[in-house]
Scaffold this motif. Sequence first.
Motif, PDB file in Angstrom:
ATOM      1  N   GLY A 303      35.811   6.615  90.831  1.00 42.96           N
ATOM      2  CA  GLY A 303      36.264   7.853  90.238  1.00 42.96           C
ATOM      3  C   GLY A 303      37.173   7.687  89.045  1.00 42.96           C
ATOM      4  N   LEU A 304      37.200   6.489  88.448  1.00 43.76           N
ATOM      5  CA  LEU A 304      38.033   6.260  87.269  1.00 43.76           C
ATOM      6  C   LEU A 304      37.265   6.666  86.009  1.00 43.76           C
ATOM      7  N   ASP A 305      37.983   7.233  85.066  1.00 45.16           N
ATOM      8  CA  ASP A 305      37.337   7.590  83.804  1.00 45.16           C
ATOM      9  C   ASP A 305      36.904   6.332  83.059  1.00 45.16           C
ATOM     10  N   THR A 306      35.665   6.352  82.585  1.00 41.17           N
ATOM     11  CA  THR A 306      35.185   5.222  81.797  1.00 41.17           C
ATOM     12  C   THR A 306      35.898   5.196  80.459  1.00 41.17           C
ATOM     13  N   HIS A 307      36.464   4.048  80.131  1.00 46.81           N
ATOM     14  CA  HIS A 307      37.173   3.934  78.851  1.00 46.81           C
ATOM     15  C   HIS A 307      36.183   4.156  77.718  1.00 46.81           C
ATOM     16  N   VAL A 308      36.598   4.919  76.714  1.00 47.72           N
ATOM     17  CA  VAL A 308      35.703   5.276  75.614  1.00 47.72           C
ATOM     18  C   VAL A 308      35.161   4.039  74.908  1.00 47.72           C
ATOM     19  N   VAL A 309      35.942   2.952  74.864  1.00 51.95           N
ATOM     20  CA  VAL A 309      35.484   1.760  74.159  1.00 51.95           C
ATOM     21  C   VAL A 309      34.265   1.154  74.843  1.00 51.95           C
ATOM     22  N   VAL A 310      34.179   1.270  76.178  1.00 51.42           N
ATOM     23  CA  VAL A 310      33.015   0.743  76.893  1.00 51.42           C
ATOM     24  C   VAL A 310      31.797   1.622  76.620  1.00 51.42           C
ATOM     25  N   GLN A 311      31.979   2.939  76.689  1.00 47.51           N
ATOM     26  CA  GLN A 311      30.858   3.844  76.424  1.00 47.51           C
ATOM     27  C   GLN A 311      30.309   3.635  75.012  1.00 47.51           C
ATOM     28  N   GLU A 312      31.199   3.500  74.037  1.00 41.84           N
ATOM     29  CA  GLU A 312      30.745   3.313  72.661  1.00 41.84           C
ATOM     30  C   GLU A 312      30.060   1.962  72.478  1.00 41.84           C
ATOM     31  N   ALA A 313      30.541   0.947  73.191  1.00 40.59           N
ATOM     32  CA  ALA A 313      29.912  -0.375  73.094  1.00 40.59           C
ATOM     33  C   ALA A 313      28.491  -0.339  73.633  1.00 40.59           C
ATOM     34  N   VAL A 314      28.289   0.353  74.760  1.00 42.35           N
ATOM     35  CA  VAL A 314      26.942   0.466  75.335  1.00 42.35           C
ATOM     36  C   VAL A 314      26.036   1.230  74.371  1.00 42.35           C
ATOM     37  N   GLU A 315      26.584   2.290  73.759  1.00 40.14           N
ATOM     38  CA  GLU A 315      25.784   3.088  72.823  1.00 40.14           C
ATOM     39  C   GLU A 315      25.381   2.288  71.587  1.00 40.14           C
ATOM     40  N   GLU A 316      26.258   1.366  71.158  1.00 37.27           N
ATOM     41  CA  GLU A 316      26.035   0.677  69.889  1.00 37.27           C
ATOM     42  C   GLU A 316      25.442  -0.718  70.037  1.00 37.27           C
ATOM     43  N   SER A 317      25.124  -1.131  71.254  1.00 34.28           N
ATOM     44  CA  SER A 317      24.511  -2.446  71.433  1.00 34.28           C
ATOM     45  C   SER A 317      23.105  -2.429  70.851  1.00 34.28           C
ATOM     46  N   ASP A 318      22.537  -3.615  70.652  1.00 31.26           N
ATOM     47  CA  ASP A 318      21.229  -3.716  69.998  1.00 31.26           C
ATOM     48  C   ASP A 318      20.136  -2.975  70.763  1.00 31.26           C
ATOM     49  N   GLU A 319      20.194  -3.053  72.082  1.00 37.45           N
ATOM     50  CA  GLU A 319      19.264  -2.286  72.901  1.00 37.45           C
ATOM     51  C   GLU A 319      20.042  -1.129  73.515  1.00 37.45           C
ATOM     52  N   VAL A 320      19.606   0.090  73.224  1.00 39.21           N
ATOM     53  CA  VAL A 320      20.325   1.257  73.713  1.00 39.21           C
ATOM     54  C   VAL A 320      19.729   1.733  75.029  1.00 39.21           C
ATOM     55  N   ILE A 321      20.563   2.383  75.834  1.00 41.57           N
ATOM     56  CA  ILE A 321      20.116   3.052  77.048  1.00 41.57           C
ATOM     57  C   ILE A 321      20.228   4.539  76.791  1.00 41.57           C
ATOM     58  N   VAL A 322      19.140   5.272  76.970  1.00 42.05           N
ATOM     59  CA  VAL A 322      19.146   6.699  76.676  1.00 42.05           C
ATOM     60  C   VAL A 322      18.738   7.501  77.900  1.00 42.05           C
ATOM     61  N   ARG A 323      19.190   8.738  77.918  1.00 39.31           N
ATOM     62  CA  ARG A 323      18.846   9.700  78.966  1.00 39.31           C
ATOM     63  C   ARG A 323      18.042  10.801  78.296  1.00 39.31           C
ATOM     64  N   VAL A 324      16.810  11.042  78.770  1.00 35.99           N
ATOM     65  CA  VAL A 324      15.912  11.995  78.125  1.00 35.99           C
ATOM     66  C   VAL A 324      15.404  12.982  79.166  1.00 35.99           C
ATOM     67  N   ASP A 325      15.562  14.279  78.891  1.00 42.32           N
ATOM     68  CA  ASP A 325      15.033  15.327  79.774  1.00 42.32           C
ATOM     69  C   ASP A 325      13.596  15.645  79.379  1.00 42.32           C
ATOM     70  N   VAL A 326      12.716  15.787  80.374  1.00 41.89           N
ATOM     71  CA  VAL A 326      11.313  16.121  80.129  1.00 41.89           C
ATOM     72  C   VAL A 326      11.169  17.640  80.162  1.00 41.89           C
ATOM     73  N   ALA A 327      10.749  18.215  79.043  1.00 43.97           N
ATOM     74  CA  ALA A 327      10.665  19.667  78.916  1.00 43.97           C
ATOM     75  C   ALA A 327       9.313  20.193  79.407  1.00 43.97           C
ATOM     76  N   ASP A 328       9.275  21.492  79.731  1.00 45.00           N
ATOM     77  CA  ASP A 328       8.004  22.150  80.054  1.00 45.00           C
ATOM     78  C   ASP A 328       7.075  22.051  78.851  1.00 45.00           C
ATOM     79  N   GLY A 329       5.820  21.714  79.121  1.00 40.57           N
ATOM     80  CA  GLY A 329       4.844  21.627  78.047  1.00 40.57           C
ATOM     81  C   GLY A 329       4.914  20.356  77.235  1.00 40.57           C
ATOM     82  N   ALA A 330       5.794  19.438  77.601  1.00 43.89           N
ATOM     83  CA  ALA A 330       5.907  18.187  76.861  1.00 43.89           C
ATOM     84  C   ALA A 330       4.676  17.324  77.084  1.00 43.89           C
ATOM     85  N   ARG A 331       4.459  16.420  76.172  1.00 43.10           N
ATOM     86  CA  ARG A 331       3.312  15.513  76.273  1.00 43.10           C
ATOM     87  C   ARG A 331       3.344  14.706  77.572  1.00 43.10           C
ATOM     88  N   LEU A 332       4.553  14.352  78.016  1.00 46.34           N
ATOM     89  CA  LEU A 332       4.676  13.539  79.225  1.00 46.34           C
ATOM     90  C   LEU A 332       4.568  14.352  80.507  1.00 46.34           C
TER      91      LEU A 332
END
Length: 396
Positions: A303-332
């Motif tokens: 339950g500890l807040d993730t330090h912003v520096v860790v979140q930004e490091a994950v976002e800016e690494s060479d391989e990114v991890i993304v969260r994508v919502d699948v919409a109604d009518g989407a190709r997938l």
Amino acid sequence: MSGRVEYEPASVKALLAEMKDTAELLIDLSYSAVLHGSADVAAEVLELEEQMDVLQMRARMSLLMAARNPEDAEALAPVLGVVGAAEKISDAAGDIAKVVLEEVGVPDAVRSALPEAVETLVRAELAPDSRWAGATLADANLETETGVRVIAIRRGGDWILNPGRDTDLRAGDVLLLRGPEPGVADVYEGATGDAYEPPEPPAQEVADLERAVDSLVTMKNMSELAVDLSYGAVLFDSTDLAEEVVALEAEVDALKSRFEAWTLRAAGRVDDPVSLRGLVHIATATEVISDAAVEISEGVLRGLDTHVVVQEAVEESDEVIVRVDVADGARLAGATLGDEQVETATGMRVIAVRRPGEDGDEWVVQPGPETAVRAGDVLLAKGTRAGAERLREFAG
């Protein structure tokens, strides 16, 4: 490790991003070295492990300099945990590579039974007279023409992780190539000028040992997935993902017990039981990797807040991890990952699917081509930033 590491001002975010990319590459290379019996790739693991030692030392120094009061110490403690976990992953990968370099022992029959799904990975030093010396990866167009990816480049003492289209290739570069064996053979010869010689399969197969391959690949996939999900848990501050990491770690523990039991049973059926001890080393190192994944996500679990520096490091690494919502009518929506050839078309690997439900969310970890995607699903995927945009188009 030789050489003194002295403090120098550095971005903790940049160091963490490089440690994340390095740890993930180390996992991949170490298992590939064992599965393909490659001493060259194993040697690169140890080179990369030495770089990780320097990175973690510099990160610890920078974090200590940043802590000026008890509040800073409390906020930065989970960041130190992430640094320590990445170091454990690095050490475990080095232990796996030493199974090859120190000839601890892995039965030849294990490598002869490699499934076709496991691609070939080789090390190739770019010759001065290669047609690709001085070209960019876009100019060489290797992946399109041969199916072979350059997953990393070592240039002297420096590493280029996840090189992109604009990365130039220079004579003397050590290229780590991954792809189907026919393509790898062509690229290896074009890069080095020498013919690629694949390891010869053993003349005699030992049926009882062939099961080791499935165990090795499963353990590798599960530990790698645990690391991916742990960084996702940090990035999205997701307790659900962190709990999945814990569940995966428990599964790796159970698999290790079965793996050890199989090894002991096999010992009575082989001429040289000592040749099996490398399997135990691999199982132990794999358990360390999954334990480290839990440590990365431990702050979220507590339950500890993730330090912003860790979140930004994950976002800016060479391989990114993304969260994508699948919409109604989407190709997938209504298709499987295989139907739409998501990985090939976007360059993104879907590492988990979360499906909201009335009785709680359902998680699909290690989704495959047959995994169906529905509107409302949440995809967690890993790859390049450009690939992330293409995946969003498939899901939007």
